[in-house]
Design an enzyme around this catalytic site. Structure first.
Site, PDB file in Angstrom:
ATOM      1  CE1 TYR A 217     -23.472  72.206  27.570  1.00  0.00           C
ATOM      2  CE2 TYR A 217     -25.906  71.679  26.212  1.00  0.00           C
ATOM      3  CZ  TYR A 217     -24.415  71.210  26.551  1.00  0.00           C
ATOM      4  OH  TYR A 217     -23.997  70.216  25.731  1.00  0.00           O
ATOM      5  CE  LYS A 221     -21.771  72.572  23.955  1.00  0.00           C
ATOM      6  NZ  LYS A 221     -20.492  72.014  23.564  1.00  0.00           N
TER       7      LYS A 221
END
Length: 296
Positions: A217, A221
């Site tokens: 994640y 990002k």
């Protein structure tokens, strides 16, 4: 002069921060510099059922009723659902074609909020497949949605990509940190090459040696923030006054944070909505949190 109607699209908007962004757009539009005529917001989500449910929730939302912002209560704003799965190219293309046909004069606002997190805050369940799936939505899906929807924005439009503090560059080796900063100043393919490098390193079980954290994640990002900066630079050359920014909503209590988090979804929505609706001094290519630009 004819009154200009305004159009916005918000991805991943059936719950959590996405739903709060739609609510806050409706609440803040009447007092924003963008205020002109009727305001149409497309609330998009993967599930037809959950999306329709979300629209119903907003139509009976007490705060919106009290503020009389929706058309049904005498206001300017209409919220419509459209099914969109940003991990599927065809779904993005369908949405883009629909918008082009429905709104030949263009859109004013696109907020890319859709995203997934498998490995959670505790980073459990990290493997090559989790990385592939996470990048497919958070990086490649958001990139494709940005590429397809950006040309639909009219002059002075706003593109906001909801990234995360998880993507800050303090978790990387100096080499990789500098590679991210350079890639963001170069172009999108340079950023994509970094994502592919991460994917390959994970497949070999060597991401730490390569200077990356073991966190799908977070890396997805960081990639999203980097490509947003690269696209903002490209867009600025077109001289259309379109502002492209990335932001972190903060640590918000949602399903994704498993109920942890210091902020409510409405508080988390403030920065993305500010970047979409309010005067930000013409800034583009920034990374924002708590309503101000911060170091990435």
């Amino acid at each position: 002069m004819a009154v200009q109607s305004r159009v916005a699209a918000v991805t991943g908007a059936n719950k959590g921060i996405g739903l709060a962004i739609v609510r806050q757009l409706a609440l803040q539009y009447p007092k924003s510099p963008l205020k002109s005529g009727p305001f149409l917001i497309y609330l998009t989500a993967r599930s037809e059922e959950r999306g329709a449910e979300a629209v119903k929730t907003l139509e009976s939302d007490q705060q919106l009723k009290d503020a009389k912002v929706l058309v049904q209560d005498g206001g300017n704003t209409t919220i419509k659902f459209y099914a969109l799965d940003i991990s599927q190219t065809k779904s993005i293309q369908d949405f883009s074609a629909f918008l082009k046909k429905e709104h030949p004069d263009g859109l004013d606002i696109v907020i890319n909020n859709a995203g997934i997190m498998f490995d959670g805050i505790a980073m459990q369940g990290f493997d090559a497949n989790v990385v592939k799936e996470t990048l497919q939505t958070n990086y490649y899906g958001t990139l494709e949605a940005t590429r397809d929807l950006l040309p639909l924005l009219r002059e002075g439009g706003r593109m906001v990509n909801v990234s995360s503090m998880a993507g800050k560059l303090n978790k990387y080796s100096d080499e990789i940190r500098n590679a991210f900063i350079q890639a963001a100043k170069t172009d999108v393919p340079a950023v994509t090459a970094l994502m592919e490098k991460f994917k390959a390193a994970v497949a070999e079980g060597k991401e730490k040696q390569a200077g990356f954290p073991s966190a799908a994640y977070a890396v997805s990002k960081a990639g999203e923030t980097a490509f947003t900066k690269a696209i903002a630079m490209e867009e600025a050359k077109r001289d259309r006054g379109v502002l492209v920014n990335a932001c972190c909503p903060g640590y918000v209590k949602t399903d994704m944070t498993k109920g942890g988090g210091a902020k409510t979804p409405d508080q988390g929505a403030q920065t993305p909505v500010m970047l979409a609706l309010h005067d930000i001094g013409g800034k583009t290519g920034g990374f924002w949190q708590s309503e101000r630009e911060i170091e990435w």
